[in-house]
Design an enzyme around this catalytic site. Structure first.
Site, PDB file in Angstrom:
ATOM      1  N   CYS A   2       0.855  -1.187   0.000  1.00  0.00           N
ATOM      2  CA  CYS A   2       0.000   0.000   0.000  1.00  0.00           C
ATOM      3  C   CYS A   2       0.887   1.231   0.000  1.00  0.00           C
ATOM      4  O   CYS A   2       2.113   1.126   0.013  1.00  0.00           O
ATOM      5  CB  CYS A   2      -0.853   0.012   1.264  1.00  0.00           C
ATOM      6  SG  CYS A   2      -1.765  -1.498   1.523  1.00  0.00           S
ATOM      7  N   ARG A  27       1.146   1.776  -5.986  1.00  0.00           N
ATOM      8  CA  ARG A  27       1.384   0.806  -4.906  1.00  0.00           C
ATOM      9  C   ARG A  27       0.103   0.092  -4.489  1.00  0.00           C
ATOM     10  O   ARG A  27       0.148  -0.906  -3.765  1.00  0.00           O
ATOM     11  CB  ARG A  27       1.979   1.502  -3.683  1.00  0.00           C
ATOM     12  CG  ARG A  27       3.290   2.231  -3.954  1.00  0.00           C
ATOM     13  CD  ARG A  27       3.772   2.945  -2.706  1.00  0.00           C
ATOM     14  NE  ARG A  27       4.071   1.976  -1.682  1.00  0.00           N
ATOM     15  CZ  ARG A  27       5.239   1.330  -1.586  1.00  0.00           C
ATOM     16  NH1 ARG A  27       6.177   1.572  -2.472  1.00  0.00           N
ATOM     17  NH2 ARG A  27       5.455   0.438  -0.642  1.00  0.00           N
ATOM     18  N   TRP A  77      -3.769  -1.669  -1.017  1.00  0.00           N
ATOM     19  CA  TRP A  77      -3.716  -2.901  -1.797  1.00  0.00           C
ATOM     20  C   TRP A  77      -4.061  -3.987  -0.807  1.00  0.00           C
ATOM     21  O   TRP A  77      -3.239  -4.461  -0.050  1.00  0.00           O
ATOM     22  CB  TRP A  77      -2.315  -3.133  -2.385  1.00  0.00           C
ATOM     23  CG  TRP A  77      -2.271  -4.330  -3.243  1.00  0.00           C
ATOM     24  CD1 TRP A  77      -1.869  -5.583  -2.898  1.00  0.00           C
ATOM     25  CD2 TRP A  77      -2.696  -4.417  -4.599  1.00  0.00           C
ATOM     26  NE1 TRP A  77      -1.991  -6.430  -3.959  1.00  0.00           N
ATOM     27  CE2 TRP A  77      -2.510  -5.756  -5.016  1.00  0.00           C
ATOM     28  CE3 TRP A  77      -3.200  -3.508  -5.502  1.00  0.00           C
ATOM     29  CZ2 TRP A  77      -2.823  -6.194  -6.278  1.00  0.00           C
ATOM     30  CZ3 TRP A  77      -3.515  -3.935  -6.768  1.00  0.00           C
ATOM     31  CH2 TRP A  77      -3.331  -5.258  -7.148  1.00  0.00           C
ATOM     32  N   ASN A 103       1.133   0.082   5.957  1.00  0.00           N
ATOM     33  CA  ASN A 103       1.528  -0.705   4.782  1.00  0.00           C
ATOM     34  C   ASN A 103       2.281  -1.922   5.315  1.00  0.00           C
ATOM     35  O   ASN A 103       3.270  -1.777   6.037  1.00  0.00           O
ATOM     36  CB  ASN A 103       2.454   0.113   3.877  1.00  0.00           C
ATOM     37  CG  ASN A 103       3.047  -0.749   2.770  1.00  0.00           C
ATOM     38  OD1 ASN A 103       2.455  -1.745   2.378  1.00  0.00           O
ATOM     39  ND2 ASN A 103       4.237  -0.381   2.325  1.00  0.00           N
ATOM     40  N   GLY A 104       1.793  -3.117   5.008  1.00  0.00           N
ATOM     41  CA  GLY A 104       2.469  -4.318   5.527  1.00  0.00           C
ATOM     42  C   GLY A 104       1.459  -5.353   5.968  1.00  0.00           C
ATOM     43  O   GLY A 104       0.275  -5.283   5.598  1.00  0.00           O
ATOM     44  N   GLU A 485       6.298 -19.949 -21.259  1.00  0.00           N
ATOM     45  CA  GLU A 485       6.225 -18.624 -20.643  1.00  0.00           C
ATOM     46  C   GLU A 485       7.264 -17.678 -21.246  1.00  0.00           C
ATOM     47  O   GLU A 485       6.989 -16.515 -21.538  1.00  0.00           O
ATOM     48  CB  GLU A 485       6.411 -18.731 -19.118  1.00  0.00           C
ATOM     49  CG  GLU A 485       6.417 -17.437 -18.354  1.00  0.00           C
ATOM     50  CD  GLU A 485       5.170 -16.586 -18.513  1.00  0.00           C
ATOM     51  OE1 GLU A 485       5.217 -15.403 -18.151  1.00  0.00           O
ATOM     52  OE2 GLU A 485       4.155 -17.084 -19.042  1.00  0.00           O
ATOM     53  N   LYS A 489       6.446 -14.158 -23.118  1.00  0.00           N
ATOM     54  CA  LYS A 489       7.003 -12.857 -22.717  1.00  0.00           C
ATOM     55  C   LYS A 489       7.591 -12.142 -23.940  1.00  0.00           C
ATOM     56  O   LYS A 489       7.354 -10.967 -24.169  1.00  0.00           O
ATOM     57  CB  LYS A 489       8.076 -13.031 -21.631  1.00  0.00           C
ATOM     58  CG  LYS A 489       7.492 -13.414 -20.266  1.00  0.00           C
ATOM     59  CD  LYS A 489       6.880 -12.289 -19.507  1.00  0.00           C
ATOM     60  CE  LYS A 489       5.366 -12.192 -19.480  1.00  0.00           C
ATOM     61  NZ  LYS A 489       4.526 -13.220 -19.048  1.00  0.00           N
ATOM     62  N   GLU A 492       4.714 -11.036 -26.374  1.00  0.00           N
ATOM     63  CA  GLU A 492       3.760  -9.981 -25.983  1.00  0.00           C
ATOM     64  C   GLU A 492       4.394  -8.602 -25.837  1.00  0.00           C
ATOM     65  O   GLU A 492       3.706  -7.595 -25.986  1.00  0.00           O
ATOM     66  CB  GLU A 492       2.995 -10.388 -24.721  1.00  0.00           C
ATOM     67  CG  GLU A 492       3.777 -10.513 -23.457  1.00  0.00           C
ATOM     68  CD  GLU A 492       2.862 -10.917 -22.290  1.00  0.00           C
ATOM     69  OE1 GLU A 492       3.314 -11.695 -21.443  1.00  0.00           O
ATOM     70  OE2 GLU A 492       1.708 -10.445 -22.245  1.00  0.00           O
ATOM     71  N   HIS A 508       9.451 -33.947 -33.941  1.00  0.00           N
ATOM     72  CA  HIS A 508       8.178 -34.334 -34.553  1.00  0.00           C
ATOM     73  C   HIS A 508       7.593 -33.198 -35.390  1.00  0.00           C
ATOM     74  O   HIS A 508       6.419 -33.183 -35.718  1.00  0.00           O
ATOM     75  CB  HIS A 508       7.188 -34.766 -33.463  1.00  0.00           C
ATOM     76  CG  HIS A 508       7.722 -35.890 -32.633  1.00  0.00           C
ATOM     77  ND1 HIS A 508       7.664 -37.214 -33.021  1.00  0.00           N
ATOM     78  CD2 HIS A 508       8.379 -35.869 -31.451  1.00  0.00           C
ATOM     79  CE1 HIS A 508       8.243 -37.972 -32.104  1.00  0.00           C
ATOM     80  NE2 HIS A 508       8.700 -37.184 -31.143  1.00  0.00           N
ATOM     81  N   LYS A 607      -4.113  -5.441 -19.216  1.00  0.00           N
ATOM     82  CA  LYS A 607      -3.614  -6.132 -18.025  1.00  0.00           C
ATOM     83  C   LYS A 607      -4.610  -7.175 -17.535  1.00  0.00           C
ATOM     84  O   LYS A 607      -4.247  -8.238 -17.028  1.00  0.00           O
ATOM     85  CB  LYS A 607      -3.324  -5.123 -16.915  1.00  0.00           C
ATOM     86  CG  LYS A 607      -2.729  -5.724 -15.657  1.00  0.00           C
ATOM     87  CD  LYS A 607      -1.364  -6.335 -15.940  1.00  0.00           C
ATOM     88  CE  LYS A 607      -0.764  -7.114 -14.802  1.00  0.00           C
ATOM     89  NZ  LYS A 607       0.365  -7.929 -15.196  1.00  0.00           N
TER      90      LYS A 607
HETATM   91  C1  AGP Z   1       0.729 -12.274 -19.230  1.00  0.00           C
HETATM   92  O1  AGP Z   1       1.879 -11.534 -19.250  1.00  0.00           O
HETATM   93  C2  AGP Z   1      -0.441 -11.615 -19.852  1.00  0.00           C
HETATM   94  N1  AGP Z   1      -0.691 -10.366 -19.260  1.00  0.00           N
HETATM   95  C3  AGP Z   1      -1.688 -12.489 -19.927  1.00  0.00           C
HETATM   96  O2  AGP Z   1      -1.368 -13.662 -20.624  1.00  0.00           O
HETATM   97  C4  AGP Z   1      -2.268 -12.887 -18.566  1.00  0.00           C
HETATM   98  O3  AGP Z   1      -1.451 -13.817 -17.936  1.00  0.00           O
HETATM   99  C5  AGP Z   1      -3.659 -13.505 -18.789  1.00  0.00           C
HETATM  100  O4  AGP Z   1      -4.464 -12.550 -19.411  1.00  0.00           O
HETATM  101  C6  AGP Z   1      -4.276 -13.952 -17.460  1.00  0.00           C
HETATM  102  O5  AGP Z   1      -4.444 -12.861 -16.597  1.00  0.00           O
HETATM  103  P1  AGP Z   1      -4.806 -13.130 -15.058  1.00  0.00           P
HETATM  104  O6  AGP Z   1      -3.677 -13.857 -14.429  1.00  0.00           O
HETATM  105  O7  AGP Z   1      -5.013 -11.756 -14.493  1.00  0.00           O
HETATM  106  O8  AGP Z   1      -6.084 -13.932 -15.047  1.00  0.00           O
END
Ligand code: AGP
Length: 612
Positions: A2, A27, A77, A103-104, A485, A489, A492, A508, A607
């Site tokens: 927070c 935060r 938060w 905060n904590g 993953e 990264k 995206e 394959h 996000k």
């Molecule tokens: C990951 O870097 C992306 N932002 C996206 O794949 C994300 O993981 C996915 O949309 C799931 O989001 P969530 O964990 O908030 O459910």
């Protein structure tokens, strides 16, 4: 994580507090509040959501008209108690004389709450923080600093707090730190306190960073810094030469890089209060009835994107350690494939935001079919948390960069804890084995710190590869989802085409892509499938492919075979996926920066994806 602020001086206090909170909103931003002591009269304003709402509430009442103005503020938060007006800070005691913004996490808050209730204190919120003003009330004998110091002696956990009181006309703010950051801003005829520098920069660049165990007694014309014994410390202020925007990122160029560097702290916070001094796991109480967990016959984990990759790693951990069969599903597929759910099914939804429509829909489907729901989530009070029977929160703090980094690492940590808890409950592992795993988990923050401290080599590697247009990522076993993953990264944030594959899958089909233009990132820590992975490295090399290996420190063999090798500390097989992820995050980050991409807000992405 927070944000707290405090101000004492002659300016219009609510303006300073609100401005400070806005600069700390990164935060945490699920609820907020301020407490102002104006000529001995406390005035409280709190609201759910962003600071703007609070600002409007204050504007409508124009609170202050006194001379010396003193107040504290908080942007939240949530960790304990869902985001609501009643749970937002500052919190007060029974008499309304003492106000605390925190905060904590207070780990022993339940014990203290019951003790205080037995002494007649009345609690109004679900938060851990509320025990602080009641403790101060209990110990107050005319000296606010003394009461705060006494109260903190009873507290276990971490805190950055600011405290004001209507006692003594509110001519004082007491601030204390143990863990989360707290900074005092030095002014003339006024002084400031905040969780972080951005809130202070519009007013002063002369600051004192409080150290753990220190208490600051702040009035408009003096600042005393005291150690845990109450002795005054000479701590000359430092001068900050950052812009406010830079400060929000704590000097990092992007939130993503800052969040990558926050991972050691995020893991410590996710482990906090969940592993015992005797190296046993204590998440049981967060997971609902023990007898249900012991009787689970079938586990299904759903998620999307990075959370789905975490689920795939979780499958390895839970099946190996707790011997429960685990199915993992892409949530958007799960809900339409009429999944088989029995009363002995536990469905786990993994979601950083807790608001991803596909994952919520899959959890709803499972609920309708009679499953119990557990969510692993980073946002307290989010939909996923609210629709679950139990929640295992990841304490990564707010993740601003669209590309998930620290949330992913804390999801893996939470899944490791869950696997160990299930193993403990189902007696599939002897106690000494559980304790060994817990010790390995405890070492992870320092191991990640080591990788981050040596990350210059990864930036240099990115300089060699930022112009390539295709990448393959290969991993085996528990590191196969990490290959996925790593590819995600890169895709995206740099918009480069990248594919993650199980290394054994290569011959394959994907092997047809290999030539001198195809960089292949191979995850090859020293584990049970190392030899097999080395075979895949050979397959790439004999076709002139470029191998970038992520390997265990001291492994000279792969160093001779691969074109480039990034080393990670030696670690257990369940810790490896956490460590192998870090170089992949940094590699993608540096390539995206070199390609001048908008790293924190990549094109076409959000996000939290709240539509199916
Ligand atoms: C990951 O870097 C992306 N932002 C996206 O794949 C994300 O993981 C996915 O949309 C799931 O989001 P969530 O964990 O908030 O459910």
């Amino acid at each position: 994580m927070c944000g707290v602020v405090g101000y004492i001086g002659n300016r219009e206090v609510s303006g300073v507090l609100v401005d400070g909170l806005k600069r700390l909103e990164y935060r945490g931003y699920d609820s907020c509040g301020v407490a102002i002591i104006d000529e001995g009269q406390p005035k409280i304003f709190r609201s759910v959501g962003r600071i703007g709402t609070l600002e409007e509430k204050i504007r409508q009442t124009n609170p202050t008209n006194g001379s010396v103005k003193c107040g504290i503020g908080h942007t939240r938060w949530a960790t304990h108690g869902r985001p609501s007006e009643i749970n937002s800070h500052p919190h007060r005691d029974c008499t309304g004389r003492f106000y605390v913004a925190h905060n904590g996490i207070i780990e022993n808050y339940l014990y203290l709450k019951h003790r205080l209730m037995a002494e007649g204190h009345v609690f109004a919120t679900e938060t851990d923080t509320e025990v602080l003003p009641h403790l101060i009330e209990a110990y107050y004998e005319g000296d606010l600093e003394g009461a705060v110091r006494r109260a903190l002696e009873d507290v276990e956990g971490v805190y950055g707090i600011v405290v004001v009181s209507s006692e003594g006309d509110g001519r004082q703010i007491v601030a204390a730190r143990n863990g989360p950051p707290l900074v005092v801003g030095m002014g003339s005829g006024e002084n400031f306190v905040a969780s972080d520098v951005p809130a202070l920069l519009p007013y002063t660049r002369s600051v004192v960073f409080l150290q753990d165990g220190q208490i600051a007694v702040v009035s408009s014309d003096s600042v005393q810094i005291k150690n845990s014994q109450g002795e005054c410390m000479r701590q000359p202020p430092e001068t900050i030469n950052w812009t406010a925007e830079m400060a929000e990122k704590e000097g990092y160029a992007h939130f993503m890089l800052k969040e990558i560097h926050e991972q050691p702290r995020a893991i410590r916070d996710t482990l906090r209060g969940r592993i015992g001094a005797d190296d046993t796991v204590t998440v049981g109480r967060e997971l609902g009835k023990a007898d249900f967990l012991a009787g689970v016959e079938r586990l299904q984990i759903v998620g999307m994107g990075t959370s789905l990759h975490a689920a795939q790693v979780g499958k390895f951990m839970i099946e190996s350690l707790a011997r429960v069969p685990v199915e993992v599903d892409n949530a958007s597929e799960f809900r339409y494939r009429d999944p088989i759910i029995t009363p002995k099914s536990l469905v786990i939804g993994i979601s950083q935001s807790g608001e991803t429509a596909d994952t919520l829909a899959a959890m709803k489907e499972a609920r309708e079919k009679g499953a119990r729901l557990l969510s692993i989530c980073n946002v307290v009070g989010s939909q996923a948390a609210r629709q679950s029977d139990a929640v295992l929160y990841t304490h990564a703090g707010p993740e601003i960069g669209v590309a998930s980094t620290k949330a992913f690492i804390t999801q893996l940590t939470a899944l490791y804890l869950l696997a160990l808890e299930l193993a403990q409950l189902r007696r599939t592992l002897p106690q000494h084995e559980i304790q060994r795993h817990v010790r390995e988990l405890r070492d992870v923050p320092d191991q990640i710190r080591k990788i981050l401290d040596g990350s210059q080599s990864i930036a240099q590697l990115a300089e060699r590869f930022w112009q390539y247009s295709d990448f393959l990522y290969l991993g085996r076993g528990i590191n196969c989802p990490i290959a996925m993953e790593g590819a995600l990264k890169l895709k995206e944030i740099s918009y480069i085409h990248a594919e993650g594959y199980a290394a054994g899958e290569m011959k394959h089909g994907p092997i047809a892509l290999i030539d001198a233009e195809m960089p292949v990132v191979v995850l090859a820590p020293r584990d049970t499938v190392y030899r097999k992975t080395m075979g895949n490295v050979e397959e790439v090399k004999v076709r002139d492919g470029i191998v970038i290996a992520v390997a265990t420190e001291g492994d000279c063999e792969i160093g001779q075979k691969a074109d480039h090798t990034v080393y990670i500390p030696e670690a257990g097989s369940f810790v490896n996926p956490i460590l192998t992820t870090i170089p992949l995050q940094l590699f993608a980050y540096h390539i995206a920066v070199l390609r001048e991409c908008d790293v924190d807000k990549p094109r076409n992405l959000a996000k939290s994806v709240t539509v199916e």
